[in-house]
Design a protein around this motif. Structure first.
Motif, short mmCIF file in Angstrom:
data_model
loop_
_atom_site.label_atom_id
_atom_site.label_comp_id
_atom_site.label_asym_id
_atom_site.label_seq_id
_atom_site.Cartn_x
_atom_site.Cartn_y
_atom_site.Cartn_z
N PRO A 329 23.34 27.88 -3.38
CA PRO A 329 23.27 26.75 -3.84
C PRO A 329 22.86 25.38 -2.74
O PRO A 329 23.26 25.45 -2.02
CB PRO A 329 24.78 26.72 -4.66
CG PRO A 329 24.74 28.27 -5.16
CD PRO A 329 24.46 28.84 -3.56
N GLU A 330 21.83 24.91 -3.28
CA GLU A 330 21.15 23.78 -2.66
C GLU A 330 21.14 24.06 -0.77
O GLU A 330 21.26 23.69 -0.24
CB GLU A 330 22.44 22.97 -2.62
CG GLU A 330 22.46 21.91 -4.15
CD GLU A 330 21.26 21.72 -4.13
OE1 GLU A 330 20.30 21.39 -3.76
OE2 GLU A 330 20.79 21.17 -5.99
N GLY A 331 21.34 25.25 -0.68
CA GLY A 331 20.75 25.72 1.05
C GLY A 331 22.04 25.18 1.76
O GLY A 331 22.46 25.80 2.78
N ALA A 332 23.77 24.86 0.74
CA ALA A 332 25.00 24.32 1.71
C ALA A 332 25.45 25.31 2.18
O ALA A 332 26.31 25.77 1.36
CB ALA A 332 25.43 23.96 1.16
N THR A 333 25.34 26.13 3.20
CA THR A 333 26.32 27.07 3.97
C THR A 333 27.80 26.80 4.20
O THR A 333 28.56 27.20 4.29
CB THR A 333 25.71 28.07 5.36
OG1 THR A 333 25.52 26.93 6.26
CG2 THR A 333 24.33 28.10 5.02
N ALA A 334 27.97 25.81 4.06
CA ALA A 334 29.04 24.79 4.52
C ALA A 334 29.98 25.47 3.58
O ALA A 334 31.59 25.16 4.45
CB ALA A 334 29.07 23.60 5.32
N LEU A 335 29.90 25.35 2.40
CA LEU A 335 30.35 25.70 1.55
C LEU A 335 30.77 27.03 1.11
O LEU A 335 32.13 27.26 0.03
CB LEU A 335 29.46 24.53 -0.08
CG LEU A 335 29.31 23.09 -0.23
CD1 LEU A 335 29.18 23.01 -1.07
CD2 LEU A 335 30.79 21.74 0.19
N LEU A 336 30.06 28.05 1.68
CA LEU A 336 30.03 29.26 1.49
C LEU A 336 31.82 29.91 2.16
O LEU A 336 32.20 29.21 3.25
CB LEU A 336 29.24 29.82 1.80
CG LEU A 336 27.48 30.29 1.59
CD1 LEU A 336 27.03 30.69 2.20
CD2 LEU A 336 28.03 30.30 0.03
N PRO A 337 32.49 30.81 1.49
CA PRO A 337 33.39 31.27 2.97
C PRO A 337 33.29 31.83 3.62
O PRO A 337 32.09 32.25 4.67
CB PRO A 337 33.94 32.55 1.97
CG PRO A 337 32.79 32.64 0.23
CD PRO A 337 31.90 31.60 0.27
N PRO A 338 34.37 32.14 4.22
CA PRO A 338 33.78 31.98 6.05
C PRO A 338 33.40 33.42 6.13
O PRO A 338 32.31 33.46 7.27
CB PRO A 338 34.78 32.04 6.76
CG PRO A 338 36.16 31.64 5.60
CD PRO A 338 35.28 31.82 4.44
N GLU A 339 33.85 34.62 5.36
CA GLU A 339 32.54 35.93 5.82
C GLU A 339 31.30 35.66 5.60
O GLU A 339 30.34 36.41 6.12
CB GLU A 339 33.45 36.90 4.58
CG GLU A 339 34.66 36.67 5.60
CD GLU A 339 36.05 36.05 4.91
OE1 GLU A 339 35.33 35.00 4.14
OE2 GLU A 339 37.30 35.89 5.08
N GLU A 340 30.77 34.80 4.15
CA GLU A 340 29.39 34.73 3.89
C GLU A 340 29.20 34.09 4.94
O GLU A 340 27.80 34.73 5.29
CB GLU A 340 29.21 33.96 2.81
CG GLU A 340 28.15 34.12 2.16
CD GLU A 340 27.63 35.49 1.85
OE1 GLU A 340 26.27 35.32 1.95
OE2 GLU A 340 28.54 36.49 1.81
N GLN A 341 29.68 33.13 5.29
CA GLN A 341 28.90 32.14 6.76
C GLN A 341 28.38 32.96 7.68
O GLN A 341 27.35 32.64 8.17
CB GLN A 341 29.68 30.79 7.31
CG GLN A 341 30.25 29.77 6.00
CD GLN A 341 30.44 28.69 6.24
OE1 GLN A 341 30.66 28.28 7.91
NE2 GLN A 341 31.77 27.81 5.60
N ARG A 342 29.58 33.73 8.04
CA ARG A 342 29.38 34.81 9.56
C ARG A 342 27.86 35.76 8.47
O ARG A 342 27.31 36.30 9.87
CB ARG A 342 30.72 35.63 9.28
CG ARG A 342 30.61 36.57 10.82
CD ARG A 342 30.15 35.65 12.13
NE ARG A 342 30.03 36.69 12.52
CZ ARG A 342 29.63 36.74 14.42
NH1 ARG A 342 29.05 35.63 14.94
NH2 ARG A 342 30.12 37.55 15.06
N ARG A 343 27.77 36.22 7.93
CA ARG A 343 26.50 37.41 7.66
C ARG A 343 25.87 36.66 7.52
O ARG A 343 24.76 36.81 8.34
CB ARG A 343 27.17 37.65 6.45
CG ARG A 343 26.05 39.18 5.98
CD ARG A 343 26.56 39.17 4.74
NE ARG A 343 26.27 38.76 3.50
CZ ARG A 343 24.67 38.70 2.76
NH1 ARG A 343 24.34 39.43 3.40
NH2 ARG A 343 24.66 38.42 2.08
#
Length: 437
Positions: A329-343
């Motif tokens: 959503p909105e491309g905001a990766t900073a709001l994702l869980p750490p595991e998803e950011q890492r992936r």
């Protein structure tokens, strides 16, 4: 008065005063050794003409690209420096003085930029003022000592004399670097800095960048200028065209190199826009992150090569989102869980490795989601700035709220020093506007 105007006005005023004194003295006393003055004047004018079609200086950090878009004129700079350091012509002691040197350099430089003015590209006044003051500084260090006979009496014409010229070149290069950094700092001083508490770009990193630049084309200019002066002292004015050739070849190589770098940057910028075109990230997100990352990297003292890697990584930091089935959503990766950011970061690194950019860029992209204690500095910067841009549009408080959330995350996610450097950059106006929110 605009911040920095006093500094700019002082430098321009000093250059103008030296120019007026040079022309006044030359008109009053006449032109000494007109053949030498004409030969060096033609060389300087041709050097200015050689700017024709030169690419912009893309070797500087991207955050200051627009302010430091000078086109290189190394032949003109070397010719001016050689004239300032000329003590003999074919074994005969020269009689031209400091003020005549300034007058010849200014007149020849202005003659060489006439075609550029006709094309709507007038001379950069800051660059011109620096040239005048730097040449005047070199001439003032050399001519009085040489004309008084002190140099030849104590040093002779052997290796000690060459070392003396080398010392003068180092001092002249330092003078030019100090002036360039001073003018650039004045030009980037934020409006209303005293009223709002904003801070200017630190002088130290700017000076460090200028000194690093001396190791490139700057060292070639200084060396060619000294060799020209020594060559003319022995062989006469016919030495000038001979010693011009290596610098001309260097300039051609520099143009090709900067053209390749420009093409690479344009290609990477196009790849970065793929996430915007696909609707994965907000418009301008990659550009804002790249510009602000460059400013923070400069604040933290990264070198020019490191800033280039940082810029490329910041432009492509979200490219892994193209591999996702469900968009963020909105491309905001900073709001994702750490595991998803890492992936997403690992997916992005895999894509970057296929683009042909340096492997260091892919490493930064891959490691941007790691805990900051395990990250290299460029990855820490990209992660922090990306989070700021994401959060500034997500929080009601905008940029201030985003900074506060970054400070709260310094225990694990964001390096405290990077966060504070970002805060200082934003305090002086930043380099890109945060998204509305």
């Amino acid at each position: 008065m605009r911040p920095g105007a006093v500094t700019v006005g002082t430098v321009h005023g000093a250059a103008l005063a030296l120019t007026v004194a040079g022309f006044g003295s030359t008109l009053w006393y006449g032109l000494s050794e007109p053949r030498s003055a004409l030969a060096f004047g033609v060389l300087i004018a041709l050097g200015e003409l050689a700017r024709w079609g030169a690419p912009r200086n893309t070797g500087v950090p991207p955050v200051l690209e627009e302010l430091r878009g000078r086109e290189p004129a190394p032949l003109a700079a070397a010719g001016a420096l050689a004239y300032a350091l000329l003590g003999e012509n074919a074994g005969r002691t020269t009689t031209h003085g400091v003020l005549q040197i300034v007058a010849v350099v200014v007149a020849a430089g202005l003659a060489g930029v006439v075609p550029h003015i006709a094309r709507g590209k007038g001379p950069d006044l800051d660059d011109l003022a620096r040239r005048i003051l730097t040449v005047g500084f070199a001439a003032l260090l050399f001519q009085p000592l040489y004309n008084a006979g002190n140099v030849t009496e104590y040093l002779g014409q052997g290796p000690p004399y060459a070392l003396f010229l080398l010392l003068l070149l180092v001092l002249t290069a330092l003078c030019d670097a100090v002036l360039a950094a001073l003018m650039l700092r004045a030009r980037t001083l934020p409006r209303g800095a005293k009223r709002t508490g904003g801070t200017p770009i630190p002088y130290g990193p700017l000076l460090r960048d200028e000194l690093r630049a001396l190791l490139g084309i700057g060292s070639a200019v200084c060396a060619t200028g000294a060799v020209m002066a020594l060559g003319v002292a022995v062989a006469g004015l016919w030495a000038l065209p001979v010693f011009c050739v290596p610098l001309l070849l260097t300039q051609v190589s520099l143009r090709r190199y900067t053209a390749v770098r420009t093409t690479n940057r344009q290609t990477i910028a196009s790849l970065a826009r793929a996430t915007e075109i696909a609707g994965c990230t907000p418009p301008g997100h990659a550009r804002r992150v790249a510009a602000l990352s460059g400013a923070v990297g400069r604040e933290l003292g990264l070198s020019g090569a490191e800033l280039t890697v940082l810029e490329y990584a910041a432009l492509m930091h979200d490219i892994g989102q193209l591999s996702l089935v469900d968009p963020v959503p909105e491309g905001a990766t900073a709001l994702l869980p750490p595991e998803e950011q890492r992936r997403i970061a690992l997916l992005g690194g895999a894509v970057v490795r296929q683009t042909g950019v340096p492997a260091a860029v892919a490493v930064v992209v891959e490691r941007q989601a790691d805990p900051y204690r395990e990250q290299p500095l460029p990855a820490r910067i990209v992660r922090t700035v990306n989070a700021y841009d994401d959060l500034a549009g997500d929080t009601a408080a905008g940029g201030l709220g985003a900074l506060e959330r970054l400070r709260l995350g310094t225990a694990r996610d964001y390096h405290p020093e990077v966060v504070e450097s970002l805060a200082r950059v934003l305090a002086r106006g930043g380099v890109a506007s945060a998204p509305a929110g």
